[in-house]
Design an enzyme around this catalytic site. Sequence first.
Site, PDB file in Angstrom:
ATOM      1  N   ARG A  48       0.841  -1.214   0.000  1.00 37.95           N
ATOM      2  CA  ARG A  48       0.000   0.000   0.000  1.00 37.95           C
ATOM      3  C   ARG A  48       0.867   1.251   0.000  1.00 37.95           C
ATOM      4  O   ARG A  48       0.570   2.230  -0.650  1.00 37.95           O
ATOM      5  CB  ARG A  48      -0.969  -0.004   1.191  1.00 37.95           C
ATOM      6  CG  ARG A  48      -1.721   1.307   1.350  1.00 37.95           C
ATOM      7  CD  ARG A  48      -2.935   1.283   2.293  1.00 37.95           C
ATOM      8  NE  ARG A  48      -2.884   0.315   3.365  1.00 37.95           N
ATOM      9  CZ  ARG A  48      -2.115   0.416   4.468  1.00 37.95           C
ATOM     10  NH1 ARG A  48      -1.351   1.465   4.661  1.00 37.95           N
ATOM     11  NH2 ARG A  48      -2.134  -0.541   5.379  1.00 37.95           N
ATOM     12  N   TYR A 101     -17.117  17.338 -14.833  1.00 36.56           N
ATOM     13  CA  TYR A 101     -17.478  15.916 -14.853  1.00 36.56           C
ATOM     14  C   TYR A 101     -18.479  15.636 -13.720  1.00 36.56           C
ATOM     15  O   TYR A 101     -18.257  16.037 -12.570  1.00 36.56           O
ATOM     16  CB  TYR A 101     -16.190  15.092 -14.666  1.00 36.56           C
ATOM     17  CG  TYR A 101     -16.431  13.612 -14.629  1.00 36.56           C
ATOM     18  CD1 TYR A 101     -16.813  12.926 -15.776  1.00 36.56           C
ATOM     19  CD2 TYR A 101     -16.296  12.909 -13.447  1.00 36.56           C
ATOM     20  CE1 TYR A 101     -17.046  11.564 -15.743  1.00 36.56           C
ATOM     21  CE2 TYR A 101     -16.508  11.540 -13.406  1.00 36.56           C
ATOM     22  CZ  TYR A 101     -16.889  10.880 -14.559  1.00 36.56           C
ATOM     23  OH  TYR A 101     -17.115   9.538 -14.515  1.00 36.56           O
ATOM     24  N   ASP A 174      -8.594  19.577 -14.271  1.00 31.52           N
ATOM     25  CA  ASP A 174      -8.859  18.204 -14.696  1.00 31.52           C
ATOM     26  C   ASP A 174      -8.474  18.144 -16.180  1.00 31.52           C
ATOM     27  O   ASP A 174      -9.151  18.713 -17.035  1.00 31.52           O
ATOM     28  CB  ASP A 174     -10.343  17.868 -14.489  1.00 31.52           C
ATOM     29  CG  ASP A 174     -10.671  16.426 -14.860  1.00 31.52           C
ATOM     30  OD1 ASP A 174      -9.961  15.840 -15.704  1.00 31.52           O
ATOM     31  OD2 ASP A 174     -11.677  15.888 -14.331  1.00 31.52           O
ATOM     32  N   LYS A 199      -9.144   7.065 -19.292  1.00 31.69           N
ATOM     33  CA  LYS A 199      -9.494   7.576 -20.623  1.00 31.69           C
ATOM     34  C   LYS A 199      -8.257   7.536 -21.534  1.00 31.69           C
ATOM     35  O   LYS A 199      -7.764   6.477 -21.818  1.00 31.69           O
ATOM     36  CB  LYS A 199     -10.094   8.976 -20.474  1.00 31.69           C
ATOM     37  CG  LYS A 199     -11.114   9.099 -19.318  1.00 31.69           C
ATOM     38  CD  LYS A 199     -12.379   8.267 -19.529  1.00 31.69           C
ATOM     39  CE  LYS A 199     -13.229   8.144 -18.271  1.00 31.69           C
ATOM     40  NZ  LYS A 199     -13.610   9.387 -17.610  1.00 31.69           N
TER      41      LYS A 199
HETATM   42  C1  PLP Z   1     -13.979   9.755 -16.249  1.00 31.09           C
HETATM   43  C2  PLP Z   1     -13.628  11.098 -15.744  1.00 31.09           C
HETATM   44  C3  PLP Z   1     -13.347  11.315 -14.376  1.00 31.09           C
HETATM   45  C4  PLP Z   1     -13.458  10.227 -13.335  1.00 31.09           C
HETATM   46  O1  PLP Z   1     -12.507   9.245 -13.517  1.00 31.09           O
HETATM   47  P1  PLP Z   1     -12.729   7.686 -13.133  1.00 31.09           P
HETATM   48  O2  PLP Z   1     -11.464   7.056 -13.600  1.00 31.09           O
HETATM   49  O3  PLP Z   1     -13.954   7.224 -13.868  1.00 31.09           O
HETATM   50  O4  PLP Z   1     -12.914   7.640 -11.658  1.00 31.09           O
HETATM   51  C5  PLP Z   1     -12.989  12.594 -13.993  1.00 31.09           C
HETATM   52  N1  PLP Z   1     -12.928  13.617 -14.870  1.00 31.09           N
HETATM   53  C6  PLP Z   1     -13.196  13.438 -16.174  1.00 31.09           C
HETATM   54  C7  PLP Z   1     -13.122  14.613 -17.103  1.00 31.09           C
HETATM   55  C8  PLP Z   1     -13.567  12.190 -16.659  1.00 31.09           C
HETATM   56  O5  PLP Z   1     -13.860  12.028 -17.958  1.00 31.09           O
END
Ligand code: PLP
Length: 380
Positions: A48, A101, A174, A199
Site C-alpha cells: 500500500r 465531470y 482536470d 481515458k
Molecule cells: C472519467 C472522468 C473522471 C473520473 O474518472 P474515473 O477514472 O472514472 O474515476 C474525472 N474527470 C473526467 C473529465 C472524466 O472524464
Amino acid sequence: MSGFDTRAVHAGQDFDPTTGAVIPPLHFSTTYAQDGIGGLRGGYEYGRSGNPTRTALETQLAALEGARHGLSFASGLAAEDALLRAVLKPGDEVLLGNDVYGGTYRLLARILAPWGVGLRVAEMTDLAAVEAALAEGPTRILWVETPSNPLLKVSDITELARLGHAAGALVVVDNTFASPALQQPLSLGADVVVHSTTKYIGGHSDVVGGALVTNDDELAEKVRFLQFAAGAVSGPMDAWLTTRGLKTLGIRMQRHSENAQVIAEFLDAHAKVQTVYYPGLPQHPGHELAARQMSRFGGIVSVGLADAAAARRFAESTRLFTLAESLGGIESLMNYPDAMTHASVRGTELAVPDNVVRLSVGIESVADLVADLEQALDQI
Ligand SMILES: *Cc1c(COP(=O)(O)O)cnc(C)c1O
C-alpha cells in the site's frame, strides 16, 4: 528536458538491472525482505505504501507533465478524493465550473458537502463571472476542466490561474480530455493537474485509474500521506497497463485529433446536423484559445441533431462506433449523454441538451468512421 514522446517511452522505464529485461518487471509482491530490521532495499516495505510498478508509472506521469511529483490512484475519482481531503477542511469553499465531470460534482456535493465543504458554481469561459464568484467569499480551490464534457467548452487556464491565485485559491485542472500530450496546465500556471487515466492515458479501455501531478512539495507530501493512510492506490497490474498505454499517448492523440477533425468537418457539412461542437472548427467559440492553449484539438466531437428522437436514432444506428459510456480508447465510441453519462444531471442546470450525441473518435481508418456515421445519419 527531452521531447514528450521520448519521455513517454523512457521515463521510469529503465531496464531491470538483475536480468537486463528491457521492460521493467511487473511486481505483484505485497511485502519486501528487510536486511535486518528496517533495512529496506529500495525504500519498499509494504504494497500500500509503495510498489516498484506504481513508482514506474508515477515517474512517467510526472515526467510527461513536466512535474516534480506524480501520484497514481485506483480511479480518477480516487485521485480527486485524495486531493480534496488533503486540501479542504470544514468551512472551506470550492468554486467549480458549471459543466464539470458529473462524478466530480457528485463527490463534492454528496460526500464533501455533508462534511462542511461549501460549493459555488460559475461559467468558467466567462472570466468576469469567475472573478465575481471569487469575490463572493474566500475560495480554497478553483476547479477547472477544459475542454469540457460533452460540449467542448474551452476555458483559459492562464487567466483562471491568475484570478484564482489573486483570490488565494489553489488552482486545479482536470486534464483528462486533453491529456498531457495536448495540454500542460502546470506550465500555464495551474497548481495541480488531475486525470482519469481510464481515458486517454490508459487509452485502451481496459484499465480504470487516476493520477495527480504537481510541483508543490508540501501538497504532494499531504496527498502521498492520504494515499498511504487511506489506500486508494493503483494495483500493480493496473499501473503496468497504464504505463504501457502511456508510452503511445503522443502518437495516439495525434491520430485521435486528425480523425476527429475530419469527422467534425464531415458532420458540419451534413444537412441533418444542426451543430457540431469541436474546438478544431474555426466557428467554435473556443477555437482561438484552444489553438493557443493546446497543441491539437483532441478526439471528442459532439453533435446536435434536430431533436431527441433523431439523436437517439443516430446513436443507436452506428456499426463501427460502439454505443457505450467512457471515452479515450483506441476504438470509437458513441454516447447519448442525456440518458447515459449525464443521466444524473438531467433536469438540473448541468443538464446536456437532449438532441446532443458525443463521439469519442478512435484511431481506426477515418474513411470507415465517416462511412459509418453517414449510414447512421441516413437512418434518421
Ligand atoms: C472519467 C472522468 C473522471 C473520473 O474518472 P474515473 O477514472 O472514472 O474515476 C474525472 N474527470 C473526467 C473529465 C472524466 O472524464
